[in-house]
Write a protein that holds these residues in place. Structure first.
Motif, PDB file in Angstrom:
ATOM      1  N   ILE A 155       0.835  -1.205   0.000  1.00 31.36           N
ATOM      2  CA  ILE A 155       0.000   0.000   0.000  1.00 31.36           C
ATOM      3  C   ILE A 155       0.870   1.255   0.000  1.00 31.36           C
ATOM      4  CG2 ILE A 155      -1.685   1.313   1.342  1.00 31.36           C
ATOM      5  CD1 ILE A 155      -2.813  -1.385   2.310  1.00 31.36           C
ATOM      6  N   LYS A 156       1.918   1.268   0.806  1.00 25.70           N
ATOM      7  CA  LYS A 156       2.792   2.443   0.876  1.00 25.70           C
ATOM      8  C   LYS A 156       3.566   2.659  -0.428  1.00 25.70           C
ATOM      9  CE  LYS A 156       3.444   2.236   5.902  1.00 25.70           C
ATOM     10  NZ  LYS A 156       4.405   1.946   6.998  1.00 25.70           N
ATOM     11  N   ALA A 157       3.768   1.585  -1.192  1.00 26.09           N
ATOM     12  CA  ALA A 157       4.484   1.708  -2.470  1.00 26.09           C
ATOM     13  C   ALA A 157       3.573   2.187  -3.598  1.00 26.09           C
ATOM     14  CB  ALA A 157       5.107   0.365  -2.842  1.00 26.09           C
ATOM     15  N   LEU A 158       2.264   2.069  -3.431  1.00 25.55           N
ATOM     16  CA  LEU A 158       1.341   2.346  -4.535  1.00 25.55           C
ATOM     17  C   LEU A 158       1.325   3.795  -5.014  1.00 25.55           C
ATOM     18  CD1 LEU A 158      -1.776   0.100  -3.834  1.00 25.55           C
ATOM     19  CD2 LEU A 158      -0.049  -0.150  -5.613  1.00 25.55           C
ATOM     20  N   PRO A 159       1.460   4.810  -4.150  1.00 21.94           N
ATOM     21  CA  PRO A 159       1.461   6.173  -4.700  1.00 21.94           C
ATOM     22  C   PRO A 159       2.506   6.370  -5.786  1.00 21.94           C
ATOM     23  CG  PRO A 159       1.179   6.262  -2.327  1.00 21.94           C
ATOM     24  CD  PRO A 159       1.479   4.830  -2.668  1.00 21.94           C
ATOM     25  N   GLU A 160       3.692   5.814  -5.594  1.00 26.99           N
ATOM     26  CA  GLU A 160       4.750   5.946  -6.597  1.00 26.99           C
ATOM     27  C   GLU A 160       4.393   5.168  -7.865  1.00 26.99           C
ATOM     28  OE1 GLU A 160       9.526   4.893  -7.051  1.00 26.99           O
ATOM     29  OE2 GLU A 160       8.646   5.151  -5.047  1.00 26.99           O
ATOM     30  N   VAL A 161       3.741   4.014  -7.701  1.00 28.13           N
ATOM     31  CA  VAL A 161       3.337   3.221  -8.865  1.00 28.13           C
ATOM     32  C   VAL A 161       2.198   3.898  -9.607  1.00 28.13           C
ATOM     33  CG1 VAL A 161       2.411   1.007  -9.627  1.00 28.13           C
ATOM     34  CG2 VAL A 161       4.083   1.078  -7.755  1.00 28.13           C
ATOM     35  N   ALA A 162       1.179   4.349  -8.864  1.00 30.93           N
ATOM     36  CA  ALA A 162      -0.011   4.947  -9.480  1.00 30.93           C
ATOM     37  C   ALA A 162       0.313   6.243 -10.204  1.00 30.93           C
ATOM     38  CB  ALA A 162      -1.083   5.185  -8.417  1.00 30.93           C
ATOM     39  N   ALA A 163       1.356   6.916  -9.768  1.00 35.39           N
ATOM     40  CA  ALA A 163       1.745   8.157 -10.445  1.00 35.39           C
ATOM     41  C   ALA A 163       2.170   7.891 -11.884  1.00 35.39           C
ATOM     42  CB  ALA A 163       2.881   8.832  -9.671  1.00 35.39           C
ATOM     43  N   ASP A 219     -10.218  -6.793  14.840  1.00 39.64           N
ATOM     44  CA  ASP A 219      -9.863  -6.505  13.446  1.00 39.64           C
ATOM     45  C   ASP A 219      -8.993  -5.257  13.331  1.00 39.64           C
ATOM     46  OD1 ASP A 219      -9.996  -7.536  10.937  1.00 39.64           O
ATOM     47  OD2 ASP A 219     -12.065  -6.984  10.536  1.00 39.64           O
ATOM     48  N   ALA A 220      -8.143  -5.049  14.326  1.00 38.25           N
ATOM     49  CA  ALA A 220      -7.342  -3.826  14.372  1.00 38.25           C
ATOM     50  C   ALA A 220      -6.423  -3.697  13.162  1.00 38.25           C
ATOM     51  CB  ALA A 220      -6.523  -3.791  15.665  1.00 38.25           C
ATOM     52  N   TYR A 221      -5.818  -4.814  12.719  1.00 36.11           N
ATOM     53  CA  TYR A 221      -4.882  -4.728  11.600  1.00 36.11           C
ATOM     54  C   TYR A 221      -5.590  -4.294  10.327  1.00 36.11           C
ATOM     55  CZ  TYR A 221      -1.439  -6.110   8.089  1.00 36.11           C
ATOM     56  OH  TYR A 221      -0.571  -6.115   7.027  1.00 36.11           O
ATOM     57  N   ARG A 222      -6.736  -4.895  10.030  1.00 33.42           N
ATOM     58  CA  ARG A 222      -7.473  -4.506   8.828  1.00 33.42           C
ATOM     59  C   ARG A 222      -7.865  -3.029   8.884  1.00 33.42           C
ATOM     60  NH1 ARG A 222     -10.122  -7.343   5.023  1.00 33.42           N
ATOM     61  NH2 ARG A 222      -9.938  -9.264   6.233  1.00 33.42           N
ATOM     62  N   HIS A 223      -8.340  -2.590  10.039  1.00 31.92           N
ATOM     63  CA  HIS A 223      -8.729  -1.182  10.167  1.00 31.92           C
ATOM     64  C   HIS A 223      -7.532  -0.257   9.951  1.00 31.92           C
ATOM     65  CE1 HIS A 223     -12.875  -1.812  11.177  1.00 31.92           C
ATOM     66  NE2 HIS A 223     -12.587  -2.574  12.224  1.00 31.92           N
ATOM     67  N   SER A 224      -6.363  -0.670  10.427  1.00 35.36           N
ATOM     68  CA  SER A 224      -5.176   0.173  10.221  1.00 35.36           C
ATOM     69  C   SER A 224      -4.842   0.276   8.733  1.00 35.36           C
ATOM     70  CB  SER A 224      -3.982  -0.393  10.997  1.00 35.36           C
ATOM     71  OG  SER A 224      -3.493  -1.590  10.401  1.00 35.36           O
ATOM     72  N   VAL A 240      -4.909   3.469   3.568  1.00 36.98           N
ATOM     73  CA  VAL A 240      -5.406   3.715   2.209  1.00 36.98           C
ATOM     74  C   VAL A 240      -6.038   5.095   2.118  1.00 36.98           C
ATOM     75  CG1 VAL A 240      -7.134   2.996   0.515  1.00 36.98           C
ATOM     76  CG2 VAL A 240      -5.681   1.289   1.612  1.00 36.98           C
ATOM     77  N   GLU A 241      -6.871   5.450   3.089  1.00 36.92           N
ATOM     78  CA  GLU A 241      -7.526   6.767   3.083  1.00 36.92           C
ATOM     79  C   GLU A 241      -6.508   7.887   3.222  1.00 36.92           C
ATOM     80  OE1 GLU A 241     -10.481   6.755   6.109  1.00 36.92           O
ATOM     81  OE2 GLU A 241     -11.626   5.092   5.222  1.00 36.92           O
ATOM     82  N   ARG A 242      -5.531   7.696   4.103  1.00 33.64           N
ATOM     83  CA  ARG A 242      -4.528   8.737   4.329  1.00 33.64           C
ATOM     84  C   ARG A 242      -3.705   9.004   3.076  1.00 33.64           C
ATOM     85  NH1 ARG A 242      -2.741   6.635   8.583  1.00 33.64           N
ATOM     86  NH2 ARG A 242      -0.763   5.723   7.896  1.00 33.64           N
ATOM     87  N   LEU A 243      -3.455   7.944   2.280  1.00 30.03           N
ATOM     88  CA  LEU A 243      -2.654   8.089   1.057  1.00 30.03           C
ATOM     89  C   LEU A 243      -3.508   8.397  -0.170  1.00 30.03           C
ATOM     90  CD1 LEU A 243      -0.136   5.117   1.577  1.00 30.03           C
ATOM     91  CD2 LEU A 243       0.268   7.548   1.980  1.00 30.03           C
ATOM     92  N   GLY A 244      -4.820   8.492   0.014  1.00 34.04           N
ATOM     93  CA  GLY A 244      -5.705   8.798  -1.106  1.00 34.04           C
ATOM     94  C   GLY A 244      -5.759   7.714  -2.157  1.00 34.04           C
TER      95      GLY A 244
END
Length: 751
Positions: free
Chosen positions: A217-225, A248-253, A258-262
């Motif tokens: 997920i953290k790598a996706l902004p660079e890929v999606a660009a 379900d703490a991990y899933r919620h995190s 995802v929301e924070r990175l848009g």
């Protein structure tokens, strides 16, 4: 009809493990392997299952499941052994994972396999590079009872030899099986998942923090660009055990990330457990498959095996199974936690179609030898060889009817009276018969013992009902600790006022014992953290204590704590100091006719040799261990009636050097301490005579005593307060009840 492989016909197979519809990868593996072996054997239903249940009532199984085992019920394992001995399959195949079997580190499975008269082959789904002492003991003993072991990684073969000392001739490598995928264009399946025109990245599996999905997920902004068409699907429900313990703490995190990175238009969570056919469709729809696991020490990954067999372009962190499967250009590696490397590899695979397809082809061709048909054939060939060896060298019998009878006679722990004695503050000290007596309030001693009961019960049965009790008793210990004096207070009135500023040294040691057990068996990290904090705050005064019982109680707590934090230098120092002090006290006070460290035997006597035994075992001090065994043997001799039953030293005068012994009142605390010490003697020596002694001590509660009267009340779950000249003291107080429960749970833990 069986099949000939080599010389020996394999007709039927019993598999022990989890099974569908239970939601875990092991259950899916078991189903696939069962069906594949059935196909190879012909005529179907040649393979049946003994299924492990982790919920009351089990699951709505297929008829292939012929027997069910409640994972925490030791008698179920023994009944399963009897069932299999009657059914007489040619081979028993154990699917081993520590977490699916009851007992410490899954030790209950040992009682099943050692009572089988049949050849056992064990598939190891986990091989640990740094096992605990208990984990190592379980695996090596399981290996001894097994004719052969199977691992799904070549590294596992080497680890079993180098770390566990198992000969290579007893180990085989058979890969994780996979469906017989077709090599297809991912675009053919994308419309089924509403991802037409997207470059699909897929990760799947039961969700827990070790999966490392946040790296992708953290790598996706660079890929999606660069590639706005990229779309990441995370398929799978949260692992049931994770959901049970941490929610379900991990899933919620991940959702929040995802929301924070848009990335809402680039990531989708398909929160469902899919069957095999739907899973295969997901895999075939993916352009890139990623296993971003956070730890190197994963020796088997079914998800990776599936993706490789489908000819996917794969990116993975370099955990053990990936290093082997993706060798020679069958996949790409990124370092653990390297976001930039993950983004670069995804972009590279999208942009270099020719190279990506060549990598896919290498993976697909390698996977042809991993199809379930090939894997089933390998297992059957191994079974044939095992049966041939068995004809030349029959398996010795490890089990015995005495073990079965012993477990059957142990009552099921009943916590009704413990709960009746417990209010919002903690456990009340006394009862008028079975009714809690509020006049006497609470004490630290009983709450520390009740904490031990709750933690031991949780460790054995994984019951979430114990968590509120653990919190109550732990809160009492937290409140009892006075940071100004660094000491625990003991007695509290019913209106919650402390009746003293400093409790006894013995109660302080008993609190550390309770906290040590909590650190070892805590149901959550937060509970372990607070128990560890209180434990460490209570250590500073130990050097100044003069009571041998306080030393002994603290030593037991210190050694138990070290099972989790073995590297704690201060605790190791205190363990050495106090155990040497106790050992020296015995050496300086003994004579030929009085091998005791004091001039009188009083209460909780067996806790002293217990401390020598556990400290000797933990520190590798054979002299200390031998001293503990000698003292315990003498203590048992002083408390054994001519008829052979336990006859405890009473508190109406105790026993002194002249040999005069008070017969009454006999206290449950003494029988519990003796049971504990005998079980520790067994742990230190492996000599089963100590288990027999422990049984005899437990039987004191059940009526094998001077009055032939039971103290344990099967109706309430409570224990009467002692034996008096007039009979049983019918009050069922906290000390008596928790003493019974600790003794029972201690014996259940070892058998």
């Amino acid at each position: 009809m069986g099949t000939f492989i080599g010389k020996t016909r394999v007709r039927s197979i019993a598999m022990i493990g989890t099974y569908v519809p239970r939601k875990c990868g092991l259950a899916t593996f078991a189903e696939d392997l069962c069906l594949a072996m059935d196909d190879e054997l012909g005529n179907g239903n040649q393979v049946f299952v003994v299924a492990m249940d982790d919920i009351d009532g089990g699951y709505p199984y297929h008829p292939k499941v012929r027997f069910q085992i409640r994972d925490s019920s030791l008698s179920d394992y023994l009944r399963a052994a009897e069932f299999l001995n009657v059914k007489q399959p040619d081979i028993v195949l154990v699917q081993h994972e520590y977490g699916i079997f009851g007992g410490k580190s899954g030790a209950h499975i040992l009682h099943l396999v050692k009572n089988l008269h049949l050849p056992v082959v064990t598939t190891l789904h986990t091989v640990l590079s740094e096992p605990s002492e208990q984990q190592r003991a379980v695996l090596t003993e399981l290996a001894a009872y097994s004719e052969h072991l199977v691992v799904m990684n070549q590294r596992g073969v080497r680890m079993l030899q180098d770390i566990y000392g198992i000969p290579g001739s007893k180990i085989s490598y058979i890969p994780h099986g996979i469906p017989d995928f077709a090599f297809v264009d991912p675009n053919f399946y994308k419309d089924a998942f509403d991802v037409e025109g997207r470059k699909v990245i897929l990760s799947f599996g039961l969700m827990h923090p070790g999966k490392g999905f946040e790296l992708v997920i953290k790598a996706l902004p660079e890929v999606a660009a660069v590639h706005p068409e990229v779309f990441y699907i995370i398929l799978g429900t949260t692992h049931p055990h994770v959901l049970k313990h941490t929610g379900d703490a991990y899933r919620h995190s991940l959702h929040q990330l995802v929301e924070r990175l848009g990335l809402e238009n680039h990531v989708r969570f398909d929160n469902k457990y899919v069957d095999r056919d739907e899973l295969c469709q997901y895999i075939m729809a993916a352009d890139i498959f990623v296993t971003p696991y956070k730890s190197a020490s994963q020796i088997t990954s079914g998800t990776l095996s599936y993706a490789l067999g489908a000819g996917k372009a794969i990116i993975s962190t370099p955990y053990w199974h990936a290093e082997e499967l993706l060798d020679k250009g069958r996949g790409r590696f990124v370092p653990f936690d390297d976001i930039g490397a993950m983004a670069r590899e995804i972009n590279s695979l999208i942009e270099n179609e020719g190279e990506t397809n060549a990598m896919r082809k290498r993976a697909y061709q390698f996977g042809r030898k991993m199809t379930w048909k090939e894997v089933a054939h390998s297992y059957l060939e191994l079974f044939s060889l095992v049966l041939e060896r068995r004809m030349c060298k029959p398996k010795p019998s490890y089990g015995g009817v005495s073990t079965t009878r012993m477990v059957d006679k142990l009552p099921t722990p009943n916590l009704d009276h413990l709960q009746a004695l417990t209010d919002d503050t903690g456990i009340l000290q006394h009862c008028a018969y079975t009714i809690p007596n509020r006049d006497h309030g609470y004490c630290l001693d009983d709450n520390a013992r009740a904490l031990i009961v709750a933690c031991m019960y949780y460790s054995l049965y994984h019951s979430r009902e114990m968590v509120p009790l653990i919190r109550k008793y732990l809160a009492f210990l937290l409140h009892a600790f006075n940071p100004e004096t660094r000491r625990f207070r003991n007695f509290m009135s019913y209106d919650r006022h402390w009746l003293e500023t400093v409790g006894s040294e013995d109660s302080h040691g008993r609190a550390l014992w309770g906290l040590g057990v909590t650190v070892r068996s805590a149901p959550s990290d937060s509970i372990r953290a607070i128990a560890t904090r209180i434990f460490n705050e209570g250590l500073s005064v130990l050097d100044g204590f003069s009571s041998p019982r306080a030393w002994a109680l603290a030593i037991v707590g210190l050694c138990t704590y070290l099972e989790v934090y073995s590297g704690d230098a201060e605790v190791r120092r205190l363990t050495r100091t106090l155990s040497e002090r106790l050992h020296r006290r015995f050496r300086e006070n003994v004579s030929l006719d009085w091998p005791w460290c004091e001039d009188i035997l009083t209460y909780d006597n067996a806790k002293l040799p217990h401390a020598l035994l556990i400290a000797g075992r933990v520190q590798g001090n054979d002299e200390m261990l031998a001293a503990g065994l000698s003292v315990l043997q003498w203590l048992l001799a002083q408390q054994t009636a001519p008829e052979g039953h336990l006859s405890l030293i009473g508190n109406m005068g105790w026993m002194n050097r002249d040999g005069l012994k008070a017969k009454f009142d006999q206290q449950p605390l003494e029988a519990m301490a003796l049971t504990d010490a005998c079980v520790e003697a067994f742990r230190g020596t492996g000599d089963f005579k100590w288990i027999e002694h422990a049984k005899r001590c437990l039987n004191w509660f059940l009526g094998h005593n001077d009055l032939n009267m039971p103290l344990y009340d099967f109706t309430t779950g409570g224990c009467c307060d002692g034996l008096t000249p007039q009979g049983v003291n019918a009050n069922q107080g906290a000390e008596s009840t928790v003493s019974w429960l600790i003794a029972l749970l201690t014996l259940l833990d070892i058998v």
